[in-house]
Design a protein around this motif. Structure first.
Motif, short mmCIF file in Angstrom:
data_model
loop_
_atom_site.label_atom_id
_atom_site.label_comp_id
_atom_site.label_asym_id
_atom_site.label_seq_id
_atom_site.Cartn_x
_atom_site.Cartn_y
_atom_site.Cartn_z
N PHE A 31 0.85 -1.19 0.00
CA PHE A 31 0.00 0.00 0.00
C PHE A 31 0.89 1.24 0.00
CE2 PHE A 31 -2.18 -3.37 2.32
CZ PHE A 31 -3.40 -3.43 1.67
N ASP A 32 0.60 2.14 -0.92
CA ASP A 32 1.26 3.44 -0.94
C ASP A 32 0.40 4.40 -0.11
OD1 ASP A 32 2.30 5.97 -1.49
OD2 ASP A 32 2.88 5.41 -3.52
N LEU A 33 0.85 4.71 1.09
CA LEU A 33 0.04 5.52 2.00
C LEU A 33 -0.13 6.94 1.49
CD1 LEU A 33 1.39 4.26 5.46
CD2 LEU A 33 -0.52 3.40 4.09
N ASN A 34 0.86 7.48 0.82
CA ASN A 34 0.72 8.83 0.24
C ASN A 34 -0.33 8.85 -0.86
OD1 ASN A 34 2.53 10.21 1.86
ND2 ASN A 34 4.29 9.78 0.53
N TYR A 39 -0.73 -14.27 12.90
CA TYR A 39 -0.20 -12.99 13.37
C TYR A 39 -0.04 -12.05 12.18
CZ TYR A 39 0.99 -15.57 17.61
OH TYR A 39 0.93 -16.34 18.75
N GLY A 40 -0.36 -10.78 12.39
CA GLY A 40 -0.14 -9.78 11.36
C GLY A 40 1.31 -9.32 11.37
N PHE A 41 1.85 -9.08 10.19
CA PHE A 41 3.25 -8.65 10.05
C PHE A 41 3.29 -7.50 9.05
CE2 PHE A 41 7.56 -9.75 8.01
CZ PHE A 41 8.20 -8.77 8.76
N ALA A 42 3.74 -6.34 9.51
CA ALA A 42 3.77 -5.15 8.66
C ALA A 42 5.15 -4.53 8.69
CB ALA A 42 2.72 -4.13 9.09
N VAL A 43 5.55 -3.97 7.56
CA VAL A 43 6.80 -3.22 7.45
C VAL A 43 6.47 -1.86 6.86
CG1 VAL A 43 9.03 -3.06 6.29
CG2 VAL A 43 8.29 -5.23 7.26
N LEU A 44 6.92 -0.79 7.54
CA LEU A 44 6.69 0.58 7.09
C LEU A 44 8.03 1.22 6.76
CD1 LEU A 44 4.00 1.81 9.62
CD2 LEU A 44 3.85 2.09 7.14
N GLU A 45 8.13 1.77 5.56
CA GLU A 45 9.31 2.54 5.18
C GLU A 45 8.95 3.49 4.04
OE1 GLU A 45 12.43 -0.05 3.96
OE2 GLU A 45 11.27 -1.03 2.39
N ASN A 104 6.72 5.78 3.76
CA ASN A 104 5.28 5.84 3.51
C ASN A 104 4.77 4.69 2.65
OD1 ASN A 104 4.43 8.13 5.02
ND2 ASN A 104 5.40 9.46 3.49
N MET A 105 5.53 3.63 2.57
CA MET A 105 5.07 2.40 1.92
C MET A 105 4.78 1.37 3.01
SD MET A 105 4.93 2.95 -1.34
CE MET A 105 4.71 1.25 -1.90
N LEU A 106 3.65 0.71 2.89
CA LEU A 106 3.26 -0.31 3.86
C LEU A 106 3.22 -1.66 3.18
CD1 LEU A 106 2.05 -1.31 6.57
CD2 LEU A 106 -0.21 -0.70 5.68
N TYR A 107 3.95 -2.61 3.74
CA TYR A 107 3.95 -3.98 3.25
C TYR A 107 3.35 -4.84 4.36
CZ TYR A 107 7.42 -1.84 0.19
OH TYR A 107 8.07 -0.99 -0.68
N TYR A 108 2.37 -5.66 4.01
CA TYR A 108 1.64 -6.40 5.04
C TYR A 108 1.37 -7.83 4.58
CZ TYR A 108 -2.14 -7.94 8.12
OH TYR A 108 -2.91 -8.66 8.99
N THR A 109 1.50 -8.74 5.54
CA THR A 109 1.15 -10.14 5.30
C THR A 109 0.68 -10.75 6.62
OG1 THR A 109 1.93 -12.25 4.36
CG2 THR A 109 3.46 -11.05 5.79
N VAL A 110 0.17 -11.95 6.54
CA VAL A 110 -0.27 -12.68 7.73
C VAL A 110 0.56 -13.96 7.86
CG1 VAL A 110 -2.18 -13.86 8.89
CG2 VAL A 110 -2.63 -11.80 7.56
N LEU A 111 1.07 -14.18 9.04
CA LEU A 111 1.81 -15.41 9.34
C LEU A 111 0.81 -16.43 9.88
CD1 LEU A 111 4.87 -13.75 11.14
CD2 LEU A 111 4.51 -14.11 8.69
N TRP A 112 0.30 -17.25 8.98
CA TRP A 112 -0.75 -18.18 9.37
C TRP A 112 -0.19 -19.32 10.22
CZ3 TRP A 112 -5.29 -16.25 8.98
CH2 TRP A 112 -5.59 -15.37 7.95
N GLY A 113 -0.94 -19.68 11.26
CA GLY A 113 -0.53 -20.76 12.14
C GLY A 113 -1.17 -22.08 11.75
N ASN A 114 -0.66 -23.14 12.32
CA ASN A 114 -1.23 -24.46 12.09
C ASN A 114 -2.49 -24.64 12.93
OD1 ASN A 114 0.98 -24.49 14.23
ND2 ASN A 114 -0.07 -26.39 14.73
#
Length: 353
Positions: free
Chosen positions: A257-260, A287-293, A295-305
């Motif tokens: 996601f481009d937040l700008n 669990y949710g996992f996000a990286v911000l740098e 103003n770019m947001l990268y997001y994924t979900v770490l799915w459990g068993n």
């Protein structure tokens, strides 16, 4: 007879070996195997912030469930959360861990003694390194507020004491986190001019964009967040406002996601974090996992068993192994010795002539 005893021992050893293999895979290896499906997000620049989201762990209490196996269920659920959190933390190496509410299942009704025990369990399960920043959001199961439940000041106060509740949280002068409490219809009202040079992130236990009302209008007007994160529904979704689009996000992929760009389009983004506990009745948890740098947001979900599948397999295997052992034991049992009756021949008298 010797061959039957040997077969009996071989079958018993095979059952024991198979049981140990199943336990080893279900309790240890499955967590490592599950990581193979996770997507890693790599930092491209120095101003990179890695965030791990934990939603709705709802540690089981001792009031509602008083069955004979309740202690086993609590220990198993705690162990699952501890193992998955350890693997998620090692995989993401987060700078910040956000707990999105409903930390405890009975936090709003627990006595002071029980509450202290629940908090100790929570901190033992979700242990992180000292250099990792932690943010805790209260949920309705922590302080009350769902379906008209009464919210007492004492519940709010003890949550703030135990989890260092702060309405504003700044990180590295680049990110500002706002805690939004929909249960009490409250949020921090900051000086907006001092927020414009930071990426503004709203954190709410309950979803906001789908609720509407004065709280949402106040949040959008006063905070004007770049992105919001929520939980409560135990599902993984992505909301866009004002289009009111709701996207179910259950893929093993990274969303960008481009937040700008979203700001320029006057579009607000909210990401709902799925539950981390298998006890919530949902087929998928993670669990949710996000990286911000930049103003770019990268997001994924770490799915459990799915822990329930492992428990069902345990039950099926216990029945099958017991049945096999009983059948083999019956087949190799020593037969009863039956004494042979020696029948003496009867001789009739021979007439003498």
């Amino acid at each position: 007879m010797a061959s039957k005893r040997v077969m009996h021992r071989l079958v018993a050893r095979a059952l024991i070996l198979a049981t140990l293999t199943l336990v080893c895979f279900s309790e240890i290896l499955i967590y490592h195997v599950n990581e193979w499906s996770w997507k890693q997000i790599y930092c491209r620049h120095e101003n990179c912030t890695r965030i791990l989201f934990v939603a709705d762990p709802q540690l089981l209490g001792k009031t509602f469930d008083t069955s004979w196996y309740s202690s086993i269920a609590r220990n198993d659920a705690d162990r699952y959360l501890r193992k998955t959190f350890e693997h998620a933390s090692a995989f993401t190496k987060p700078d910040i861990v956000c707990f999105m509410g409903d930390l405890l299942d009975e936090g709003n009704i627990a006595s002071p003694q029980l509450y202290s025990g629940y908090v100790r369990r929570f901190k033992n399960i979700f242990h992180s390194y000292k250099n990792v920043q932690r943010i805790h959001i209260p949920g309705d199961n922590d302080i009350g507020g769902e379906n008209g439940d009464y919210i007492s000041n004492s519940n709010i106060r003890r949550f703030e004491i135990e989890f260092m509740h702060q309405d504003l949280f700044d990180y590295d002068n680049r990110l500002r986190f706002f805690k939004i409490n929909r249960m009490v219809m409250d949020f921090t009202n900051p000086d907006r001019d001092n927020n414009m040079d930071r990426t503004r992130i709203g954190l709410s236990h309950m979803p906001l964009l789908m609720s509407g009302g004065p709280l949402l209008r106040g949040v959008l007007s006063d905070i004007d967040p770049h992105v919001m994160f929520s939980a409560h529904w135990h599902e993984s979704r992505i909301f866009l406002y004002p289009s009111t689009n709701s996207i179910h996000f259950y893929q093993n992929e990274i969303r960008t996601f481009d937040l700008n760009e979203l700001k320029n389009d006057h579009t607000y983004l909210e990401i709902m974090i799925p539950t981390s506990s298998y006890r919530m009745g949902k087929p998928r948890m993670g669990y949710g996992f996000a990286v911000l740098e930049n103003n770019m947001l990268y997001y994924t979900v770490l799915w459990g068993n799915n822990r329930f599948i492992c428990l069902i397999i345990y039950v099926i295997w216990a029945v099958c192994a017991t049945t096999i052992y009983i059948l083999v034991n019956m087949m190799t049992r020593c037969p009863f010795r039956v004494a042979k009756r020696h029948i003496q021949p009867r001789y009739s008298a021979i007439p003498q002539f």
